[in-house]
Each structure stands twice: as structure tokens, then as C-alpha cells.
Design an enzyme around this catalytic site. Structure first.
Site, mmCIF file in Angstrom:
data_model
loop_
_atom_site.group_PDB
_atom_site.id
_atom_site.type_symbol
_atom_site.label_atom_id
_atom_site.label_comp_id
_atom_site.label_asym_id
_atom_site.label_seq_id
_atom_site.Cartn_x
_atom_site.Cartn_y
_atom_site.Cartn_z
ATOM 1 N N GLY A 1 0.826 -1.203 0.000
ATOM 2 C CA GLY A 1 0.000 0.000 0.000
ATOM 3 C C GLY A 1 0.856 1.246 0.000
ATOM 4 O O GLY A 1 2.040 1.187 0.348
ATOM 5 N N CYS B 1 5.155 -6.146 1.725
ATOM 6 C CA CYS B 1 5.565 -4.740 1.734
ATOM 7 C C CYS B 1 4.850 -3.955 2.848
ATOM 8 O O CYS B 1 5.117 -4.198 4.010
ATOM 9 C CB CYS B 1 5.338 -4.131 0.343
ATOM 10 S SG CYS B 1 6.213 -2.582 0.120
ATOM 11 N N TYR B 2 3.923 -3.060 2.531
ATOM 12 C CA TYR B 2 3.174 -2.381 3.599
ATOM 13 C C TYR B 2 2.549 -3.427 4.525
ATOM 14 O O TYR B 2 2.472 -3.249 5.740
ATOM 15 C CB TYR B 2 2.074 -1.495 3.007
ATOM 16 C CG TYR B 2 1.295 -0.715 4.042
ATOM 17 C CD1 TYR B 2 1.696 0.548 4.429
ATOM 18 C CD2 TYR B 2 0.159 -1.270 4.645
ATOM 19 C CE1 TYR B 2 0.995 1.261 5.395
ATOM 20 C CE2 TYR B 2 -0.549 -0.572 5.614
ATOM 21 C CZ TYR B 2 -0.129 0.698 5.984
ATOM 22 O OH TYR B 2 -0.823 1.392 6.933
ATOM 23 N N ASP C 1 -16.269 -11.369 -23.892
ATOM 24 C CA ASP C 1 -16.915 -11.178 -22.586
ATOM 25 C C ASP C 1 -18.438 -11.220 -22.686
ATOM 26 O O ASP C 1 -19.100 -11.958 -21.950
ATOM 27 C CB ASP C 1 -16.489 -9.845 -21.953
ATOM 28 C CG ASP C 1 -14.979 -9.740 -21.831
ATOM 29 O OD1 ASP C 1 -14.325 -10.788 -21.912
ATOM 30 O OD2 ASP C 1 -14.479 -8.621 -21.667
ATOM 31 N N LYS D 1 -9.654 -12.012 -17.499
ATOM 32 C CA LYS D 1 -9.910 -12.276 -18.920
ATOM 33 C C LYS D 1 -9.634 -13.730 -19.323
ATOM 34 O O LYS D 1 -10.441 -14.358 -20.004
ATOM 35 C CB LYS D 1 -9.030 -11.341 -19.757
ATOM 36 C CG LYS D 1 -9.293 -11.406 -21.236
ATOM 37 C CD LYS D 1 -10.375 -10.441 -21.612
ATOM 38 C CE LYS D 1 -10.707 -10.488 -23.075
ATOM 39 N NZ LYS D 1 -11.818 -9.586 -23.375
#
Ligand code: XMP
Length: 527
Positions: free
Chosen positions: A59, A86-87, A241, A383
Site C-alpha cells: 500500500g 511490503c506495507y 466477454d 480475462k
């Protein structure tokens, strides 16, 4: 089998730009996961969700800033493994009694670090690191992107990997099943990163039970539950889609679904016939084929500005769709092929508004305008998962593997003014080009390929005569998501053969060029 009975992993989102990629890596392992912004994850939510494991994303905020994002305290008492990225690492340390310091920009021993770094192992190898540090040089490339860093580990944690600027690159409290890394294993630039996720979910006891077959059954059940005996309309473009959404919904509710296919006269060779015969004849899905080409081409006459063209098409599309949809009595729902990346983007709290490069063609405002409720059965899918679901539903591979085609169609492949003559020439040239690509077995290696007809005539000589015809450009790109792209490296032989075929077979074109621009700085389409 339903998704509810599947093992579930919860990703708590602290706003990283790459949180979606964590989900991507997990889906590749057949693990069902959902991303939820940290603000929405309450104790009650955790109880209901009942995750088998939790991941804290990265973040942009700083743990040392008062009021910065935190996970609910209860998450640490659930007895399930947690992985912090990380964060996510920093917030885990801070919450469990360690210490985090704001980033220094230079110098050693725990500074800000952006980009490629190399992690080396420390004391011993834990299960999380199976398949890591096995190479000759005993190190792994990772991608770092952090300002702050952990300066003191929380009690119970040990260090299992370090990098020159991140002494606590890999940390864990193996007794509690808490793991925390400073880098981003989900990104492409941590080449062996997927292995960490694989190890984490294996240790957490996931069996990889999330399959397309299960998704299909669950989606059908949910559609029936949502729609009841009401009618649904679905705008069909012929793209993957909306086609997969239509077939899935049809399987769930049969004739309660009507599809509306708006033909704006800007489709490729035979495209309208193919879509109509596939849905009406093969699938027996009620379909309104709205041939509105006169209207669209009429309104576009004399227009040459790219944005004006896009806006005219977008507005007409909505008007026309609405007109035809109104003829379907009692419709209460509108089906859309919304995918997971669209959904997550809307909850992310990343930066300010981005610059509009092109006004994209979408029908986002329709549901409110028409007073319809939405059915979005692909909301949880990426996708390539939509393609897998399409295969599961029996849609032909030739259809599922088709290159993306933009909503404004050939209008944006005909820079400048659009005329029927140019569109006819373009359709034929495009068909020859795609035929060449297929014949050479290259179609599936290419993300998207098409011809653009240029607003310029050039002089040529054919037989003994002078020609003065249009020039065209061939475009073919590789890409993962359409956001960035590179030109496809055709052989000169292929290009030469294709140019000859186009000039011989397409009256109106006497010059062929190949577009070798990447994105950025170019875009994939010409307008
Ligand atoms: P660009 O040209 O922006 O295109 O690099 C990226 C991808 O998006 C497609 N594209 C569109 N798709 N409506 C769509 O549904 C649009 O208005 C639109 N414009 C571009 C393009 O074909 C490529 O795959």
C-alpha cells in the site's frame, strides 16, 4: 460444489497498485480468493468470510503516520496463516510489537528501495522458501518498492532473507504461521515469486479446488436466484466477454434472456453474420439484430476528429440500444460482461483522476438511465478465466481466442473521414491480413492484429499502368492486458508476402506499411 464450500483466501487490500496480481497468482493455483479493502474488513466480516488464510497487500501509506490503514486485530487470533507483502509486512510488525521507521532515501541498513534487488538466505530455509535459493548463485531477484522499512522484528519472528537495503526482506514466525516479505512476489520482476504463493497456500492446506466447472454451476445458481422469473436483456458485441456472459445466462434462465446486437456498420468482414448465426442458430438464443449502419454512417459523415467520432458512436450506441431494449416487454435486468479488474479498479484508492487519452466506448450509464438492475456473472473473473469458462460452456475455440475488437470498430482504424468506400477496402484488406496470420500459425501468439486504412493516396505502377490508391498500415502487437504493448516481430518474408497479397487482392490499396510503434508511446489503435 459451490464457491461457498470452497476453501477461501482473503486478500486485505491496503491500496497497492498490484493487489490484483496477487489474486491472479492465486487463481493460477486454483485457489479461490477475494480482495477486500481494509476499511470493509471488520471482525464480523472476518467471521462470515471464514478465510483459510489471509494476505495483506502492499500500500502507498506509511505505517508510522497516525491514522494509517490497519487490519482488524482479530485477524491475528483466527489461527490461520497470514502473509504480509511490503506495507503488509510493516503493518504486521507494527501490530505485533515490532517497529517500523520512515524511509531514508540513501545509505545502507534499511532505506527506501525501488526496483530490482537481490535477496540472499540467512540461517535456515523454511517451507515458504521451497524452490528458492536453489540456483548456483544462491540468490533471488525480487522487486522492491518501499519507502519505510521494518527496524525491529515483532517477538517470535526470525529473518530468513536479506537484501542490501532490506535486512528484513523475508521474515516469519513459523509457529504462528505468519510470514512477511518486504518485496512484491506477485510482480513479473520477481521471477520466482509465484513459488512463494504456491508454498504459502500449500502450507495453509489449500487443495486447489476452485475450478471452472464449479464456477459455472455456482454462477448459474446465483443468476437463477437473482433473476427469478423476470426478463434480462444483454448487449451483445460479438466479443468474448459479452458472448460468454450471454451463453452462461441463457444456460441459467433460457428464453427469459434476449440479446440485442447493435450493428453500427463498422464491423469486420462477415462479422455480423457470424455473430447472428452463432447465437440465433447454434445457441437458439433470442436475438434482436439491430442493423443501424445507415444511422451511424450518416452521423459520422464528414467527421474526421478522433474524439468527435468516438463520442458520436458512443452516444448513438446508447440511444439505439435503449430503443431496441424498450421493445422487450418486462425487462428488469441488464446483463453485462464486467470483469474482475473493472470491479477492483472501482474500489482502489490510488491517485487522482488520470488523463483521458481516448473516450472509451462503454455503456456504463445505461442501467440507471433505463431503470434496470445489473446481472454481472463474470465479475469475479480475469480475462483468461472468462476464456476458460467459455470453453467450459462449449463455445468454439475459434471464437474464444479471437483478438479483442474495440467498441467503435473500424471507425478508429480509418483515421480521418470515414466513407463506405474506405470501409469496404479496409474490410477486405483486414480479412487478407488475418488470413495470412492464421495460415502462418501466428494468430494465437499475437494479442491483436488489424489493418488501418490511411487517409493518404500514393502513386504506384501495376502492369503498365499508373495507380493512385490508398496506403494502409498493418498493426500487430503482443501484450498481456492491452495497457502496454510491443509490435510483433514478423519476418520480412511474411511481411513481403502479405503486402503482395493485399495489393493484388484488394482493389483500392497500392501501398502497405508495417507499424512498429510500441505502447507507450503509441497506442494500439490508431485513434
Ligand atoms: P489503445 O488503442 O487505447 O487500446 O491502446 C487498448 C485496447 O483497448 C481496445 N480499445 C477499445 N475497446 N472500446 C473498447 O471496448 C473502446 O472504445 C476502445 N478503444 C480501444 C483496443 O482495441 C485495444 O485492445
Amino acid at each position: 460444489m459451490s464457491t461457498e464450500t470452497h476453501d477461501r483466501l482473503l486478500i486485505i487490500d491496503f491500496g497497492s497498485q498490484v493487489t490484483q496480481l496477487i489474486a491472479r497468482r492465486l487463481r493460477e493455483l486454483n485457489v479461490f480468493c477475494e480482495i477486500h479493502p481494509y476499511q470493509n474488513v471488520s471482525d464480523a466480516f472476518l467471521r462470515d468470510f471464514a478465510p483459510k488464510a489471509v494476505i495483506f497487500s502492499g500500500g502507498p501509506d506509511s505505517v508510522v503516520r497516525e491514522g494509517s490503514p490497519r487490519p482488524p486485530a482479530a485477524v491475528f487470533d483466527m489461527g490461520v496463516p497470514i502473509l504480509g507483502i511490503c506495507y503488509g509486512q510493516q503493518v504486521m510488525m507494527q501490530e505485533l510489537g515490532g517497529k517500523v521507521e520512515g524511509g531514508k532515501i540513501s545509505g545502507g541498513g534499511g532505506t527506501a528501495e525501488f526496483g530490482r534487488a537481490y535477496v540472499t538466505p540467512t540461517i535456515e530455509k523454511i517451507d515458504l522458501l521451497d524452490g528458492w535459493f536453489d540456483g548456483d548463485d544462491d540468490r533471488e531477484q525480487v522487486w522492491m518498492s518501499h519507502g519505510d522499512h521494518v527496524s525491529r522484528l515483532a517477538p517470535g519472528f526470525e529473518v530468513y532473507g536479506t537484501s542490501p537495503n532490506a535486512p528484513y526482506a523475508i521474515t516469519a514466525d513459523t509457529n504462528r504461521g505468519f510470514y512477511a516479505v518486504q518485496f512484491h512476489p506477485e510482480v513479473h520482476h520477481t521471477p520466482n515469486g509465484a513459488k512463494l504463493y504456491e508454498n504459502f497456500v500449500r502450507m495453509a492446506g489449500f487443495t486447489g479446488d476452485w475450478t471452472m466447472g464449479a464456477y459455472r454451476e455456482e454462477a448459474i445458481r446465483k443468476i437463477r436466484e437473482q433473476v427469478g422469473d423476470k426478463r434480462v436483456i444483454c448487449g451483445l458485441s460479438g466479443g468474448v466477454d459479452s458472448s460468454v456472459a450471454a451463453v452462461l445466462i441463457h444456460e441459467a434462465i433460457g428464453d427469459q434472456l434476449t440479446c440485442v446486437f447493435v450493428d453500427h456498420g463498422l464491423l469486420r468482414q462477415n462479422e455480423a453474420d457470424e455473430v447472428v448465426s452463432m447465437f440465433r442458430d447454434n445457441y437458439n438464443i433470442p436475438l434482436i439484430h439491430a442493423d443501424e449502419s445507415e444511422l451511424f454512417l450518416g452521423e459520422l459523415e464528414g467527421q474526421s476528429d478522433p474524439e468527435t467520432k468516438r463520442k458520436i458512436i458512443g452516444k448513438l450506441f446508447i440511444d439505439v440500444f435503449q430503443k431496441h431494449a424498450n421493445e422487450i416487454e418486462g425487462a428488469e435486468f441488464l446483463a453485462q460482461g464486467t470483469l474482475y479488474p473493472d470491479v477492483i479498479e472501482s474500489v482502489s484508492f490510488s491517485g487522482g483522476p488520470s488523463v483521458t487519452i481516448k473516450s472509451h466506448h462503454n455503456v456504463g450509464g445505461l442501467p440507471e438511465k433505463m431503470g434496470l438492475k445489473l446481472v454481472e456473472p463474470l465479475r469475479e473473473l480475469f480475462k483468461d478465466e472468462v476464456r476458460a469458462l467459455g470453453r467450459e460452456l462449449g463455445l468454439p475455440d475459434s471464437f474464444i481466442g479471437r483478438h479483442p475488437f474495440p467498441g467503435p470498430g473500424l471507425a478508429i482504424r480509418c483515421p480521418g473521414e470515414i466513407t463506405r468506400e474506405k470501409l469496404d477496402i479496409l474490410r477486405l484488406a483486414d480479412a487478407v491480413y488475418i488470413d495470412q496470420i492464421r495460415k502462418h500459425g501466428l494468430y494465437d501468439d499475437i494479442w491483436q492484429a488489424f489493418v488501418a486504412i490511411l487517409p493518404v493516396r500514393t502513386v504506384g505502377v501495376m502492369g503498365d499502368g499508373r495507380t493512385y490508391d490508398y496506403a494502409c498500415a498493418l498493426r500487430a502487437v503482443t501484450s498481456v492486458d492491452g495497457m502496454t504493448a510491443d509490435y510483433y516481430p514478423f519476418s520480412h518474408e511474411f511481411l513481403g508476402e502479405t503486402a503482395t497479397r493485399i495489393i493484388n487482392e484488394v482493389p483500392g490499396i497500392n501501398r502497405v506499411t508495417y507499424d512498429i510503434t510500441s505502447k507507450p508511446p503509441g497506442t494500439i489503435e490508431w485513434e
